[in-house]
Design a protein around this motif. Structure first.
Motif, mmCIF file in Angstrom:
data_model
loop_
_atom_site.group_PDB
_atom_site.id
_atom_site.type_symbol
_atom_site.label_atom_id
_atom_site.label_comp_id
_atom_site.label_asym_id
_atom_site.label_seq_id
_atom_site.Cartn_x
_atom_site.Cartn_y
_atom_site.Cartn_z
ATOM 1 N N ILE A 257 0.836 -1.204 0.000
ATOM 2 C CA ILE A 257 0.000 0.000 0.000
ATOM 3 C C ILE A 257 0.871 1.254 0.000
ATOM 4 N N ALA A 258 1.967 1.218 0.755
ATOM 5 C CA ALA A 258 2.834 2.387 0.899
ATOM 6 C C ALA A 258 3.515 2.787 -0.403
ATOM 7 N N GLU A 259 3.461 1.932 -1.419
ATOM 8 C CA GLU A 259 3.959 2.313 -2.733
ATOM 9 C C GLU A 259 3.032 3.309 -3.420
ATOM 10 N N HIS A 260 1.802 3.419 -2.918
ATOM 11 C CA HIS A 260 0.793 4.257 -3.562
ATOM 12 C C HIS A 260 0.383 5.458 -2.712
ATOM 13 N N LEU A 261 0.472 5.359 -1.397
ATOM 14 C CA LEU A 261 -0.025 6.425 -0.534
ATOM 15 C C LEU A 261 0.618 6.333 0.843
ATOM 16 N N ARG A 262 0.381 7.331 1.642
ATOM 17 C CA ARG A 262 0.895 7.376 3.004
ATOM 18 C C ARG A 262 0.068 6.446 3.894
ATOM 19 N N VAL A 263 0.736 5.730 4.788
ATOM 20 C CA VAL A 263 0.056 4.786 5.671
ATOM 21 C C VAL A 263 0.308 5.177 7.127
ATOM 22 N N VAL A 264 -0.745 5.304 7.898
ATOM 23 C CA VAL A 264 -0.657 5.537 9.338
ATOM 24 C C VAL A 264 -1.233 4.311 10.036
ATOM 25 N N VAL A 265 -0.441 3.696 10.881
ATOM 26 C CA VAL A 265 -0.848 2.447 11.532
ATOM 27 C C VAL A 265 -1.013 2.673 13.028
ATOM 28 N N ALA A 266 -2.213 2.787 13.479
ATOM 29 C CA ALA A 266 -2.586 2.796 14.904
ATOM 30 C C ALA A 266 -1.526 3.374 15.822
#
Length: 278
Positions: A257-266
């Protein structure tokens, strides 16, 4: 039943559902050993999950429900699932809400949890097509009474879906005339190939209008939504700025997913090279 007992039951059922989905089926005696509870407790949990329509009981155990791409669970069925993950996601997403901003909250049980987390953010304008989300703000203001800085809530109108969202031409027209700083979007499914999707065609069009009207799009979705594909796609991953999810999402999936957008994990943050807004 005490609050702690309810929490334990919710956690236990989430573990059972994860195990059933991961393995394609599980037996009662395996669950009793894994969870350290009685057969009767496991069978009650399976009964509860079967009533919610998320698994099917079979002789001696349970198997996952194979859902059609057009199947749309109701709000009540979804509200009992992944409660802890949704609360974690809501708290992390609330940190992205600036006082005085105009935000939109789509329908869904995770955006419903987020609404509770932003009640005290001052001077918000909240656009929503969710009856449940609007009720959160209405109930809070009814209890507290008029106060400076209370949110202004704009409910779009439209035709009500099983998930208590308002969709259709009335909602689409209202949303199309508005502009908001951040859209917080709940989804039925998310994948690299299909992007964001829903089983409801009218809801897909309304969600497209929400995405088009937002300066920033934040998807709030627990790990069980990854890899799920509904009937209609309404946005590509490249149209999303940030995904806020929970720690149940596998490391490999996070990296993809992080190849496409920013990821925030809990509570902790990972930024992808594409679509990042950091």
């Amino acid at each position: 039943m005490s609050e702690n007992q309810n929490l334990l039951a919710e956690q236990r059922r989430a573990l059972i559902l994860d195990e059933v989905r991961r393995r394609g089926g599980v037996r009662v005696n395996e669950l009793t050993r894994k969870l350290g509870v009685s057969d009767m407790t496991v069978r009650r949990d399976l009964d509860a999950l079967a009533r919610q329509g998320v698994l099917e009981k079979v002789h001696g155990g349970a198997v996952p429900v194979v859902e059609a791409s057009t199947h749309e669970p109701g709000f009540e069925a979804k509200s009992g699932l992944e409660l802890t993950a949704k609360e974690d996601i809501a708290r992390a997403a609330a940190a992205l809400v600036a006082p005085g901003s105009a935000i939109a909250l789509s329908g869904g049980t995770t955006t419903f949890a987020l609404a509770h987390q932003v009640l005290d953010v001052p001077d918000l304008t909240v656009v929503t097509n969710s009856v449940r989300v609007a009720d959160v703000f209405h109930a809070a203001q009814r209890v507290a009474g008029p106060r400076p800085g209370a949110a202004t809530v704009v409910l779009t109108g439209g035709v009500r879906t099983p998930s208590d969202s308002l969709v259709g031409p009335v909602a689409d027209q209202a949303i199309g005339t508005l502009h908001f700083d951040t859209l917080f979007l709940g989804v039925h499914g998310i994948s690299v190939e299909a992007g964001l999707s829903t089983p409801n065609l009218a809801e897909a069009e309304t969600n497209r209008r929400l995405v088009q009207s937002a300066r920033r799009v934040v998807v709030v979705a627990d790990h069980t939504k990854w890899g799920v594909v509904g009937l209609s796609s309404f946005a590509a991953l490249e149209q999303v700025d940030t995904l806020v999810t929970d720690s149940g999402l596998a490391e490999d999936d996070r990296a993809e997913i992080a190849e496409h957008l920013r990821v925030v994990v809990a509570g902790r943050e990972e930024s992808g090279s594409a679509g990042a807004d950091s």
